[in-house]
Enzyme design. Structure first.
Site, PDB file in Angstrom:
ATOM      1  N   ASP A 186       0.859  -1.188   0.000  1.00  0.00           N
ATOM      2  CA  ASP A 186       0.000   0.000   0.000  1.00  0.00           C
ATOM      3  C   ASP A 186       0.900   1.244   0.000  1.00  0.00           C
ATOM      4  O   ASP A 186       2.111   1.133   0.211  1.00  0.00           O
ATOM      5  CB  ASP A 186      -0.861  -0.051   1.272  1.00  0.00           C
ATOM      6  CG  ASP A 186      -1.899   1.053   1.334  1.00  0.00           C
ATOM      7  OD1 ASP A 186      -2.278   1.592   0.273  1.00  0.00           O
ATOM      8  OD2 ASP A 186      -2.339   1.387   2.462  1.00  0.00           O
ATOM      9  N   GLU A 218       2.713   4.847  -4.008  1.00  0.00           N
ATOM     10  CA  GLU A 218       2.690   5.802  -5.146  1.00  0.00           C
ATOM     11  C   GLU A 218       4.019   6.542  -5.289  1.00  0.00           C
ATOM     12  O   GLU A 218       4.365   6.854  -6.436  1.00  0.00           O
ATOM     13  CB  GLU A 218       1.527   6.783  -4.973  1.00  0.00           C
ATOM     14  CG  GLU A 218       0.162   6.153  -5.143  1.00  0.00           C
ATOM     15  CD  GLU A 218      -0.234   5.199  -4.014  1.00  0.00           C
ATOM     16  OE1 GLU A 218       0.256   5.409  -2.884  1.00  0.00           O
ATOM     17  OE2 GLU A 218      -0.971   4.235  -4.271  1.00  0.00           O
ATOM     18  N   ASP A 276      -8.931   3.637  -2.555  1.00  0.00           N
ATOM     19  CA  ASP A 276      -9.939   4.046  -1.565  1.00  0.00           C
ATOM     20  C   ASP A 276     -11.201   4.605  -2.196  1.00  0.00           C
ATOM     21  O   ASP A 276     -11.381   5.817  -2.312  1.00  0.00           O
ATOM     22  CB  ASP A 276      -9.330   5.073  -0.618  1.00  0.00           C
ATOM     23  CG  ASP A 276      -8.151   4.498   0.146  1.00  0.00           C
ATOM     24  OD1 ASP A 276      -8.079   3.266   0.268  1.00  0.00           O
ATOM     25  OD2 ASP A 276      -7.324   5.296   0.623  1.00  0.00           O
TER      26      ASP A 276
HETATM   27  O1  MIG Z   1      -3.637   6.140   4.616  1.00  0.00           O
HETATM   28  O2  MIG Z   1      -3.451   0.886   5.684  1.00  0.00           O
HETATM   29  O3  MIG Z   1      -5.836   2.176   0.329  1.00  0.00           O
HETATM   30  O4  MIG Z   1      -6.727  -0.049   1.713  1.00  0.00           O
HETATM   31  O5  MIG Z   1      -6.666   0.075   4.539  1.00  0.00           O
HETATM   32  C1  MIG Z   1      -4.442   5.013   4.496  1.00  0.00           C
HETATM   33  C2  MIG Z   1      -4.609   1.633   5.835  1.00  0.00           C
HETATM   34  C3  MIG Z   1      -3.585   3.809   4.251  1.00  0.00           C
HETATM   35  C4  MIG Z   1      -4.866   3.067   2.338  1.00  0.00           C
HETATM   36  C5  MIG Z   1      -5.318   1.843   1.591  1.00  0.00           C
HETATM   37  C6  MIG Z   1      -6.318   1.114   2.414  1.00  0.00           C
HETATM   38  C7  MIG Z   1      -5.714   0.727   3.748  1.00  0.00           C
HETATM   39  C8  MIG Z   1      -5.234   1.984   4.479  1.00  0.00           C
HETATM   40  N1  MIG Z   1      -4.290   2.704   3.623  1.00  0.00           N
END
Ligand code: MIG
Length: 796
Positions: free
Chosen positions: A407, A410, A485
Site C-alpha cells: 500500500d 505511489e 480508496d
Molecule cells: O492512509 O493501511 O488504500 O486499503 O486500509 C491510508 C490503511 C492507508 C490506504 C489503503 C487502504 C488501507 C489503508 N491505507
C-alpha cells in the site's frame, strides 16, 4: 531571473526533411536535416515501435514495462521509397513515413484501409526548467473513432472527448472523473471502421492523453520528459490488441494459487488476535466461504514494517498456523516508509547500506507516513530490491504468511503538497540515475516487484501472492491490484464495474475493488449488489476503513447474509471456470472480463456500453447499479443466451428488461457453453473434488469450451502437469454431440463428470459413449454421470 528569452520558451519544434536513412535488421533509422532521429523497429508484423530523439542521440534503451519474454519476429519486412515517402510493409501493416516532416500513416496491409495517421505528428518543446524536452504527438482521430484503455480511470468505458493525466496518486475517496488516481498505464485502444489498434506510450514521466477533448478530431499524447517512444499495436480485433500489448508488457509470471481466486475478507484493521479469530470463526459458523484474511497496518509495532505488535499478536506464528488449519491464508500489509528509529533493524540496515532515497543535494528524502517520519527504499535499485525481498524471510518462511499487500507505494506522503516525493528526489533507475520526475510512476511497481521476488523465494514450492495499489504498465507480471480508496455509494459501484473492465482491457486482469466501499458505510442493499458484482471480478475482496461500522457479510441482517452467501457460493462453484479464464489470461493475454465492445466490436451498439460484460468466455453479467431495483434493462450481444436462473433463452442484439430482485442478478450463459463447476467449499482444498460438474447449454450449431486444471498451486504445471480439456459441442434438431480432447499430464482427482443438460429441445432416446450404447435411464433430471475419459458422447 531569465524572462521570455529564447532559451526559456522556444515553442513547438518539428522535425524537418529526412536527409539520411539506413536499415539494420529489424530497425530503420532516419535522420532529419535539423537532427531529429527516428527509429522504427518492427517488433512483430502487427507491432511497430517508434522512437524519436531531438538531438540525434537516443537514451539507453531500457524499459521497466517491456518484458524480456516479449515476442519478436515477423514474416515480412519490405522497404520502398517514392519521391515523397518511405514505405514499410509487413504482413499486417503498411507504414508511410513522409520525407518532408517524418509524419507517419499506418494502413492495414490486407485491404489498405487507413488505421492511424499523424496530424502534427511528433513535435516537442525544450524544457528550460528540467533540461530535455516535453515530447508530444498528435494524430488525426478517424470518423466514428472510439477510445478505450488507460488502466484505472474512474470514467465511462469509452474515453472519447476526455483528457487524462498519468501520475500515480494516492486518491482517498476519489470520485467519478477524478484524475489521475493510483495507476499509470499509458496504453489506449482506438476503434473505427470495425478495426482496432493500440498505442502504448512507454514513457514514465508525467504524461497526458487527449481524446478529441481539446480539438474535436485530434488525439494527442505528451510527456514532461524522456523520449517520444511508443508502440503501435494492430488488431484488428480489440482482444488481439490487448493480448499483443500484454505480450509486450508481460503476463503474470505464474498462475495464482487457486485460493487467491476465492473470497477475501479485509478491514482496516482486524486486531487483536481475538478479533481476527472472531471474524474467521464466524465465516465458518455461518458457512460463508472465505480463503483469505488480511492484517492492515495495526498488526505492526508502531507501523514498523516487518515487526509485530506483540500486545495484539503475542504469537503470530501460532495464530497464522491456526488460521491456516481452518483454511484461512493470512495476508499482511507492507508499506514503503521505513520509520526513522535507531533501534529498528530495517532502518539501521537501510541506512548503513545507503538504500534510502535522497534529495538532489544529498539529504535523505524524509516524509511523514503512518509510522511518523520515514525514509524510503529506492526500489529502482536492483540491490535494494534484492535486500527488500530478503526481508520477507521471517514473515513467509517462518510465520507462514501467504500473501503481502503493498500500500502507499505511489509513494504517498502525508501533509505535503502533491502528496508524494518532490521532483528533485534522486533514483538509481537500474544505474541510469534520474530524478523523481522519471521514477515516480514506476516506484510502486518496483516495490511490488521486490515484494514479489521475496514472496516467490520464500513461498517456494508454493506460488506467491502479492497485491499492490500503485502500478505502471507491466506490474501485472508480479502482482494483483485493487482500485484504492473508493466510497460506499451507488455511483462507486458503477465506477468499480468500469474500472475492473478497463483494467482487464489494459492488460491487468487480476484486479478488483474494495467491495462495499472503503470510505463510509453501505446499507445492506448496496453491499449485496456490490458482492453480486464483485464475485465476477478476478480479485474478490471486501475491504473497508472500519471507522464507519462493520462490513462483514453478516453485518446487514440475516436476509442479506443469506444472499451474500448464495453469491459467494456461486463464485466457489465457478472456480474451475474462473481458473480457466485466468490460465487463458496468463497464457495468451486474453482479458478475463470482456467489455461488450471487446466482445463484439462490429456491433456499434457496444461502443458506448458500460454496464454489461462477459466474465471469462461464456457468462454475460450485468450488475444492478441502482437502489430499489426489481430488475433493469440491459443490452444482449448477438447470439443466444440462457438465463442462469431459469434457463429461459434470450435472443441477443438488443436491449431487454431482465428481472433481478435483491436476491438475483442478470447472469446469462452463452448457448453452446460447457461450464465446469466444483462443489461448494468453505475454502479451496476443503474438499477433495470427487466429480466435475459440466453444465451443458444446448445450441443449434457448434461451440467450443475449455477447462484448465492443475494442482492449483506449485509449479508442476509448467512442466506439463496440467489438464486441459477441449470440448466441442454440436447441437442438431434431434441430437447433441459432445467431444472431448484432453492434453497435459496432470491427473485430476475425480473420475467422473456429472453432465447436466440444459435446454435440450428433444427427448433423449439413445446415448452413445465412444460408440457404445448405454441405458437411457441413466439420465435423471437431465443429469448424467460419465467417465472423465470419454471422447465422444451422442445424445439422440
Ligand atoms: O492512509 O493501511 O488504500 O486499503 O486500509 C491510508 C490503511 C492507508 C490506504 C489503503 C487502504 C488501507 C489503508 N491505507
Amino acid at each position: 531571473m531569465i524572462l521570455n528569452t529564447e532559451l526559456e520558451y522556444k515553442g513547438n519544434l518539428f522535425p524537418s526533411k529526412i536527409v539520411f536513412y539506413k536499415k539494420h535488421v529489424d530497425t530503420l533509422y532516419f535522420k532529419s536535416e535539423n537532427n531529429v532521429a527516428l527509429q522504427v523497429t518492427v517488433q512483430r508484423d502487427s507491432v511497430l515501435r517508434f522512437r524519436f530523439a531531438t538531438v540525434s542521440i537516443f537514451e539507453k534503451d531500457f524499459s521497466y514495462a517491456i518484458t524480456k519474454y516479449a515476442s519478436k519476429g515477423y514474416n515480412l519486412l519490405e522497404i520502398e521509397e517514392d519521391p515523397t515517402k518511405y514505405i514499410i510493409t509487413t504482413s499486417k501493416l503498411i507504414c508511410h513515413i513522409s520525407k518532408i516532416d517524418m509524419r507517419t500513416a499506418i494502413f492495414d496491409a490486407l485491404d489498405n484501409t487507413l488505421i492511424c495517421e499523424d496530424e502534427l505528428g511528433f513535435h516537442w518543446e525544450e524544457s528550460y526548467e528540467n533540461g530535455g524536452d516535453i515530447v508530444k504527438m498528435s494524430k488525426v482521430s478517424q470518423e466514428g473513432e472510439s477510445f478505450y484503455g488507460l488502466g484505472d480511470k474512474p470514467v465511462d468505458i469509452n474515453l472519447k472527448g476526455k483528457r487524462f493525466e498519468n501520475w500515480v496518486t494516492d486518491s482517498f475517496a476519489f470520485g467519478r472523473e477524478t484524475d489521475p488516481i493510483y495507476k499509470a498505464i499509458p496504453f489506449y485502444i482506438g476503434l473505427h471502421h470495425k478495426k482496432a489498434y493500440g498505442i502504448f506510450f512507454d514513457n514514465t514521466f508525467r504524461s497526458f492523453f487527449d481524446f478529441c477533448h481539446e480539438r474535436r478530431n485530434i488525439t494527442s499524447f505528451w510527456a514532461q520528459g524522456g523520449e517520444m517512444n511508443y508502440y503501435f499495436i494492430y488488431g484488428p480485433n480489440i482482444s488481439d490488441v490487448v493480448s499483443n500489448y500484454t505480450d509486450l508488457t508481460g503476463k503474470p509470471h505464474q498462475l495464482p494459487p487457486l485460493w487467491a481466486l476465492g473470497f477475501h475478507q479485509c478491514k482496516w484493521s482486524y486486531y487483536p488476535e481475538s478479533k481476527v479469530k472472531e471474524v474467521t470463526n464466524k465465516f465458518r459458523k455461518l458457512q460463508i466461504p472465505c480463503d483469505a484474511i488480511y492484517l492492515d497496518i495495526d498488526y505492526m509495532d508502531g507501523f514498523r514494517c516487518f515487526t509485530w505488535n506483540k500486545e495484539y499478536f503475542p504469537d503470530p506464528k501460532r495464530m497464522v498456523k491456526e488460521l491456516a488449519d481452518d483454511g484461512f491464508k493470512t495476508i499482511v500489509i507492507i508499506d514503503p516508509g521505513i520509520k526513522i528509529d535507531n533501534d529498528y533493524s530495517v532502518y539501521k540496515e537501510g541506512l548503513e547500506k545507503d538504500y534510502f532515497c535522497k534529495r538532489a543535494d544529498g539529504p535523505y528524502m524524509k516524509g511523514k507516513v503512518w509510522p511518523g517520519e520515514c525514509y524510503f527504499p529506492d526500489f529502482t535499485n536492483p540491490e535494494v530490491r534484492e535486500w527488500w525481498s530478503d526481508l520477507f524471510r521471517e514473515l513467509v518462511e517462518d510465520i507462514g504468511v501467504k500473501g503481502v499487500w503493498n500500500d502507499m507505494n505511489e509513494p504517498a506522503i502525508m501533509d505535503v503538497p502533491g502528496k508524494t516525493f518532490p521532483n528533485d528526489v534522486r533514483h538509481n533507475y537500474e544505474g541510469e540515475r534520474c530524478s523523481h520526475r522519471k521514477a515516480h510512476n514506476v516506484y510502486g511497481m518496483q516495490m511490488a516487484r521486490a515484494t514479489y521476488q521475496g514472496l516467490k523465494k520464500f513461498s517456494y514450492p508454493k506460488r506467491p501472492f502479492v497485491i499492490t495499489r500503485a502500478a505502471y504498465s507491466g506490474t501485472q507480471r508480479y502482482s494483483s491490484t485493487w482500485m484504492g480508496d473508493n466510497v460506499a455509494t451507488w455511483d462507486h459501484l458503477a465506477i468499480a464495474n468500469n474500472q475492473a473492465q478497463r483494467m482487464c482491457m489494459s492488460g491487468f486482469s487480476f484486479a478488483g475493488s474494495d467491495i462495499g466501499g472503503f470510505a463510509e458505510q453501505p446499507n445492506g442493499e448496496l453491499f449485496v449488489r456490490w458482492i453480486q458484482l464483485g464475485i465476477f471480478h478476478p480479485f474478490c475482496r471486501v475491504h473497508s476503513s472500519g471507522d464507519h461500522g462493520d462490513q462483514e457479510p453478516w453485518a446487514f441482517g440475516k436476509s442479506m447474509t443469506d444472499i451474500v452467501r448464495k453469491f459467494i457460493e456461486i463464485r466457489y462453484q465457478l472456480l474451475p471456470y474462473l481458473y480457466t479464464a485466468f490460465w487463458r489470461y496468463a497464457d495468451e493475454g486474453i482479458p478475463m472480463l470482456k467489455s461488450l465492445v471487446l466482445y463484439d466490436q462490429e456491433d456499434r451498439h457496444t461502443h458506448f456500453r458500460n454496464d454489461e460484460f462477459v466474465f471469462g468466455e461464456k457468462i454475460l453479467v450485468c450488475p444492478i447499479l441502482e437502489p430499489n431495483a426489481k430488475g433493469r434493462r440491459m443490452f444482449f450481444p448477438k447470439g443466444e443466451w440462457y438465463n442462469f436462473w431459469n434457463n429461459e433463452i434470450v435472443n441477443g442484439g438488443e436491449e431487454k428488461w431482465v428481472d433481478a430482485d435483491i436476491d438475483s442478478l442478470p447472469i446469462f450463459v452463452k448457448a453452446g457453453a460447457i461450464i465446469p463447476k466444483y462443489p461448494i467449499q468453505q475454502y479451496v482444498g476443503e474438499k477433495e473434488i470427487e466429480q466435475l460438474k459440466l453444465d451443458v447449454y444446448f445450441k443449434l450449431g457448434k461451440e467450443k469450451s475449455q477447462v484448465y486444471e492443475d494442482a492449483h498451486d506449485g509449479y508442476d504445471y509448467k512442466k506439463g502437469r496440467y489438464s486441459l480439456r477441449n470440448f466441442t459441442l454440436e447441437g442438431k434438431e434431434t441430437s447433441l454431440t459432445i467431444q472431448q480432447y484432453k492434453s497435459g499430464k496432470f491427473i485430476t482427482p475425480y473420475e467422473t463428470f456429472e453432465i447436466k443438460l440444459n435446454g435440450l429441445p428433444f427427448k433423449v432416446n439413445s446415448i452413445k459413449i465412444d460408440n457404445e450404447l448405454v441405458q437411457i435411464d441413466k439420465i435423471k433430471n437431465n443429469s448424467f454421470i460419465v467417465s472423465k475419459e470419454f471422447s465422444t458422447i451422442i445424445f439422440q
